[in-house]
Motif scaffolding. Structure first.
Motif, PDB file in Angstrom:
ATOM      1  N   MET A   1      21.788  25.162  56.064  1.00 13.08           N
ATOM      2  CA  MET A   1      21.171  26.263  57.060  1.00 13.08           C
ATOM      3  C   MET A   1      22.232  26.882  57.946  1.00 13.08           C
ATOM      4  N   GLU A   2      23.076  26.153  58.186  1.00 14.47           N
ATOM      5  CA  GLU A   2      24.153  26.622  59.045  1.00 14.47           C
ATOM      6  C   GLU A   2      25.052  27.712  58.438  1.00 14.47           C
ATOM      7  N   ILE A   3      25.027  27.473  57.152  1.00 19.40           N
ATOM      8  CA  ILE A   3      25.878  28.751  56.375  1.00 19.40           C
ATOM      9  C   ILE A   3      24.854  29.947  56.275  1.00 19.40           C
ATOM     10  N   LEU A   4      23.617  29.721  56.200  1.00 24.54           N
ATOM     11  CA  LEU A   4      22.736  31.231  56.220  1.00 24.54           C
ATOM     12  C   LEU A   4      22.630  31.745  57.637  1.00 24.54           C
ATOM     13  N   GLY A   5      22.684  30.703  58.674  1.00 26.50           N
ATOM     14  CA  GLY A   5      22.969  31.546  59.996  1.00 26.50           C
ATOM     15  C   GLY A   5      24.194  32.369  60.108  1.00 26.50           C
ATOM     16  N   ALA A   6      25.079  31.585  59.730  1.00 21.89           N
ATOM     17  CA  ALA A   6      26.679  32.291  59.965  1.00 21.89           C
ATOM     18  C   ALA A   6      26.577  33.617  58.832  1.00 21.89           C
ATOM     19  N   LEU A   7      26.084  33.629  57.629  1.00 21.62           N
ATOM     20  CA  LEU A   7      25.857  34.503  56.826  1.00 21.62           C
ATOM     21  C   LEU A   7      25.166  35.859  57.327  1.00 21.62           C
ATOM     22  N   ALA A   8      23.970  35.340  57.985  1.00 18.95           N
ATOM     23  CA  ALA A   8      23.307  36.484  58.885  1.00 18.95           C
ATOM     24  C   ALA A   8      24.092  37.091  59.735  1.00 18.95           C
ATOM     25  N   GLY A   9      24.990  36.205  60.510  1.00 15.61           N
ATOM     26  CA  GLY A   9      26.005  36.967  61.396  1.00 15.61           C
ATOM     27  C   GLY A   9      26.995  37.809  60.708  1.00 15.61           C
ATOM     28  N   GLY A  10      27.387  37.411  59.654  1.00 17.56           N
ATOM     29  CA  GLY A  10      28.274  38.400  58.870  1.00 17.56           C
ATOM     30  C   GLY A  10      27.695  39.444  58.498  1.00 17.56           C
ATOM     31  N   PHE A  11      26.336  39.475  58.048  1.00 15.75           N
ATOM     32  CA  PHE A  11      25.558  40.723  57.543  1.00 15.75           C
ATOM     33  C   PHE A  11      25.453  41.749  58.858  1.00 15.75           C
ATOM     34  N   ALA A  12      25.114  41.099  60.012  1.00 14.36           N
ATOM     35  CA  ALA A  12      25.125  41.618  61.081  1.00 14.36           C
ATOM     36  C   ALA A  12      26.374  42.607  61.476  1.00 14.36           C
ATOM     37  N   THR A  13      27.433  41.935  61.080  1.00 15.15           N
ATOM     38  CA  THR A  13      28.857  42.548  61.428  1.00 15.15           C
ATOM     39  C   THR A  13      29.248  43.723  60.280  1.00 15.15           C
ATOM     40  N   ALA A  14      28.851  43.199  59.135  1.00 15.58           N
ATOM     41  CA  ALA A  14      28.943  44.072  57.802  1.00 15.58           C
ATOM     42  C   ALA A  14      28.405  45.321  57.916  1.00 15.58           C
ATOM     43  N   LEU A  15      26.854  45.339  58.290  1.00 15.13           N
ATOM     44  CA  LEU A  15      26.257  46.279  57.946  1.00 15.13           C
ATOM     45  C   LEU A  15      25.914  47.517  59.137  1.00 15.13           C
ATOM     46  N   THR A  16      27.129  47.283  60.076  1.00 16.21           N
ATOM     47  CA  THR A  16      27.265  48.439  61.196  1.00 16.21           C
ATOM     48  C   THR A  16      27.362  49.732  60.246  1.00 16.21           C
ATOM     49  N   PRO A  17      27.177  50.755  60.852  1.00 13.01           N
ATOM     50  CA  PRO A  17      27.611  52.072  59.872  1.00 13.01           C
ATOM     51  C   PRO A  17      29.104  52.220  59.692  1.00 13.01           C
ATOM     52  N   GLN A  18      29.923  51.627  60.428  1.00  8.18           N
ATOM     53  CA  GLN A  18      31.134  52.105  60.710  1.00  8.18           C
ATOM     54  C   GLN A  18      31.757  51.177  59.452  1.00  8.18           C
ATOM     55  N   ASN A  19      31.412  49.567  59.591  1.00  7.43           N
ATOM     56  CA  ASN A  19      31.782  48.958  58.689  1.00  7.43           C
ATOM     57  C   ASN A  19      31.279  49.049  57.176  1.00  7.43           C
ATOM     58  N   LEU A  20      30.017  49.774  57.165  1.00  8.37           N
ATOM     59  CA  LEU A  20      29.451  49.865  55.944  1.00  8.37           C
ATOM     60  C   LEU A  20      30.254  50.785  55.153  1.00  8.37           C
ATOM     61  N   LEU A  21      30.828  52.014  55.945  1.00 10.77           N
ATOM     62  CA  LEU A  21      31.460  52.929  55.611  1.00 10.77           C
ATOM     63  C   LEU A  21      32.866  52.633  54.758  1.00 10.77           C
ATOM     64  N   TYR A  22      33.542  51.584  55.653  1.00  9.40           N
ATOM     65  CA  TYR A  22      34.803  50.962  55.204  1.00  9.40           C
ATOM     66  C   TYR A  22      34.688  50.322  53.824  1.00  9.40           C
ATOM     67  N   ALA A  23      33.544  49.595  53.739  1.00  9.40           N
ATOM     68  CA  ALA A  23      33.270  48.651  52.538  1.00  9.40           C
ATOM     69  C   ALA A  23      33.243  49.623  51.392  1.00  9.40           C
ATOM     70  N   PHE A  24      32.427  51.107  51.431  1.00 10.33           N
ATOM     71  CA  PHE A  24      32.458  51.939  50.488  1.00 10.33           C
ATOM     72  C   PHE A  24      33.686  52.683  50.121  1.00 10.33           C
ATOM     73  N   ILE A  25      34.437  52.963  51.226  1.00  7.35           N
ATOM     74  CA  ILE A  25      35.720  53.327  50.991  1.00  7.35           C
ATOM     75  C   ILE A  25      36.763  52.453  50.106  1.00  7.35           C
ATOM     76  N   GLY A  26      36.470  51.141  50.290  1.00  5.74           N
ATOM     77  CA  GLY A  26      37.283  50.205  49.792  1.00  5.74           C
ATOM     78  C   GLY A  26      36.711  50.025  48.410  1.00  5.74           C
ATOM     79  N   VAL A  27      35.618  50.280  48.091  1.00  7.57           N
ATOM     80  CA  VAL A  27      35.184  50.023  46.712  1.00  7.57           C
ATOM     81  C   VAL A  27      35.576  51.254  45.807  1.00  7.57           C
TER      82      VAL A  27
END
Lengths: 509, 148
Positions: A1-27
């Motif tokens: 469960m610890e992993i899922l909590g950390a992953l949720a935190g990760g998604f919170a970081t990754a899903l900000t509009p700015q980071n999402l944009l960088y993910a798309f540029i990277g892809v």
């Protein structure tokens, strides 16, 4: 469960509009450069490294995640449509993929590799999460002797698994390690292997290694085989990238098997995507009811290897994130990316920068979805990149390389180093010396030196005590098994009479 | 044993490279700090390079030469000159001028005969890169002869 909590935190970081944009540029950047012939993931990341210099580490690594997975996707397009694949991890895909394209089934081959890559990437990212966390738990209990043993394991397997010739791989590894030690010794301040050249005192950056060996060396190689390059045949893509129901049914099992094989091979330091795709091909051929179709356009021969090389890319990140030890040429370059930000991947990073580690992992899931969405409908657009005239393409690669090299330290002497490495890379490529071990050695050299010397302080200079600590001994034993297994696999490959499998070249992924 | 076998020649070159590494390692002052000095691992790696070279020479006996593509000497030599000149001119001439000149020359070496297209494509590409690095990424590229 610890992993899922950390992953949720990760998604919170990754899903900000700015980071999402960088993910798309990277892809997008990763796929585009991956499609171009002759540029593999290690070079893609090296060339794009300077682009991230001005960014914060979190968006930079989110972008790298996209580039890394994107470059793995892009490679398959070239190997299916062009009979000379750019990357060794796609050599196997080209066997049946190109045959499918010749029969007008290029769309199906591209679809099975895109969906297979998605399945594999998702499975591998789950595995990465669990595996890296497990390693972090383990890592707090191991010391320099075990780190030393793991790096020896990486070098043993990259030497033993390189496929071509053991002495050639040994040269690449040992010379890479020596190059890694050039410059000032961190522990004593003593200069090593600089031969009085002051420009070498800071050592040889791995990015210089990747750009010299892969970009400059590749262009020299292309120039040296110019007549042969003109004979290249290319198939065109007609219609959308789509499979029939039958083709889809035949792809499912190879995707899943390829993902598992690829991930396991990828986790082992030193064994890369090329080995895993070769093993997956062999497995699919054995499992198939129609082994005679292999080599003539069997969709299983595309689905399995393409899934496995993407899963291996995810697996490669396990020792990188969990222990801070790169296991492939590409992850060796990623270490350089971490170092630019003064970060050291490994167990400490998980506690010190959970936002970065989990943001990166979450962005790999996002990148995978983005790649599937971008690749299936837009594959026609990517294929257009193959229309760029080769002379302009290679000229452009070298201009970007020069900028990349210069922007690391703004030191003109780095260009001289890159030129020399380009000549070396050309000679190695021409005479069939594997290049990935050299790059890996370059990064592992200082790490091995550090852990060996620390370990020797722990054991009061007793080498035997160092390598017979239970953990270290077990890891070293695994290393020797890994060196023996591929020899048996090669023997098997030869006996089953598939010359193209037995002779598959180096692991320069 | 044929000394013209590429693996024998390569092996000898590898031995020479290994000797250089060994010489560099063995002349490193081994300042005592901890248990293992700074010269130990470089010496081991150098010795391994020498060993791999000897192994290559010995293993080349009785093994047929691997087929290598015919060497196109002219494009290879010209591209080496072009890249060398580019790297040498990168700072003195500046990024923009040296890169456009190299782009056009390299494209020609690799068989392009569309000079006007190459000049236009090269200029657009280089200026685009310059804008990206200098303005967006704030990486200072050498200005050279152009007062940019």
């Amino acid at each position: 469960m610890e992993i899922l909590g950390a992953l949720a935190g990760g998604f919170a970081t990754a899903l900000t509009p700015q980071n999402l944009l960088y993910a798309f540029i990277g892809v997008i950047l990763g796929t585009a450069i991956g499609v171009l012939p002759g540029i593999g993931p290690a070079l893609t990341i090296s060339l794009l490294l300077p682009v991230t210099f001005g960014l914060d580490p979190v968006p930079a690594f989110i972008m790298f995640g996209g580039i890394y997975y994107g470059a793995m996707y892009g490679g398959s397009t070239t190997s299916i449509l062009v009979n000379t694949p750019g990357e060794s991890s796609s050599v196997v895909t080209a066997i049946d993929g190109y045959q499918m394209a010749k029969k007008g089934r290029a769309g199906a081959a591209l679809a099975t590799s895109a969906i297979g890559s998605f399945v594999a990437g998702t499975i591998a990212t789950v595995g990465l999460m669990v595996g890296a966390v497990a390693l972090v738990g383990l890592a707090v209990r191991i010391g320099p002797p075990e780190y030393f043993a793991i790096m020896i394991l990486a070098l043993l397997s990259v030497t033993g698994l390189s496929g071509t010739s053991v002495p050639k791989a040994l040269f690449a590894t040992a010379f890479g390690l020596a190059l890694g030690l050039v410059g000032m010794d961190n522990q004593t301040g003593q200069l090593r292997l600089t031969f009085g050249i002051s420009e070498l005192e800071d050592g040889i950056d791995v990015v210089l290694g990747a750009i010299g060996l892969f970009a400059v060396g590749e262009v020299f190689w292309v120039a040296s085989t110019w007549a042969a390059q003109q004979r290249e045949e290319r198939q065109t893509l007609r219609g959308p990238a789509r499979m029939t129901r039958e083709e889809f049914r035949r792809s499912v099992a190879p995707w899943l098997r390829g993902s598992v094989v690829g991930f396991i091979i990828g986790v082992l330091p030193g064994a890369g995507a090329a080995i895993s795709s070769f093993m997956s091909y062999a497995i699919e051929k054995r499992a198939s009811k129609h082994p005679e179709e292999f080599g003539k356009g069997a969709i299983e021969g595309v689905a399995g290897p393409e899934a496995s090389n993407n899963a291996a890319a995810g697996g490669n990140l396990v020792p990188l994130l969990g222990l801070g030890i790169p296991g492939s040429g590409t992850t060796a370059v990623m270490i350089a990316a971490f170092q630019i930000y003064g970060l050291q991947p490994g167990p400490l990073l998980f506690t010190q920068r959970p936002d970065l580690v989990w943001g990166l992992i979450a962005s790999l899931y996002i990148a995978n979805v983005a790649l599937l969405v971008l690749n299936l409908p837009l594959v026609g657009l990517w294929v257009k990149l193959l229309d760029i005239p080769k002379p302009l393409l290679y000229a452009g690669i070298l201009v970007v390389s020069a900028v990349g090299v210069y922007s690391i330290d703004r030191r003109p002497s780095d260009l001289v180093v890159v030129f020399a490495l380009g000549v070396l890379g050309f000679l190695m490529r021409r005479y069939d010396y594997p290049i990935a071990p050299l790059l890996l050695g370059l990064v592992l050299g200082p790490l091995i030196d550090l852990n060996f010397r620390r370990g020797m302080i722990m054991t009061d200079g007793d080498v035997l005590a160092l390598i017979t600590r239970p953990g270290a001994a077990a890891i070293l034993a695994l290393g020797f098994v890994l060196v023996l297994v591929p020899q048996l696999v090669r023997l098997y490959g030869r006996r089953s009479g598939r010359r193209e499998l037995a002779t598959i070249g180096e692991v320069d992924d | 044993m044929s000394w013209r076998h590429s693996d024998a020649v390569g092996g000898l070159a590898v031995v020479a490279l290994g000797v250089v590494v060994l010489a560099g390692a063995l002349t490193t002052p081994d300042v005592a700090f901890g248990v293992v000095g700074p010269a130990v691992l470089p010496s081991i790696f150098g010795a391994l390079v020498v060993l791999s070279g000897l192994w290559l020479v010995i293993a080349s006996r009785g093994v047929p030469e691997v087929a290598v593509e015919a060497l196109d000497v002219r494009p290879l030599a010209l591209s080496a000159i072009a890249v060398g000149a580019y790297f040498a001119a990168f700072v003195p001439l500046g990024f923009v001028v040296s890169s456009v000149a190299f782009f056009v020359a390299m494209a020609r070496v690799l068989g392009s005969r569309a000079l006007v297209r190459d000049i236009l494509a090269g200029s657009a590409f280089v200026v685009g890169l310059y804008a990206l690095f200098q303005m967006l990424l704030t990486v200072d590229l050498p200005q050279g002869v152009l007062p940019l």
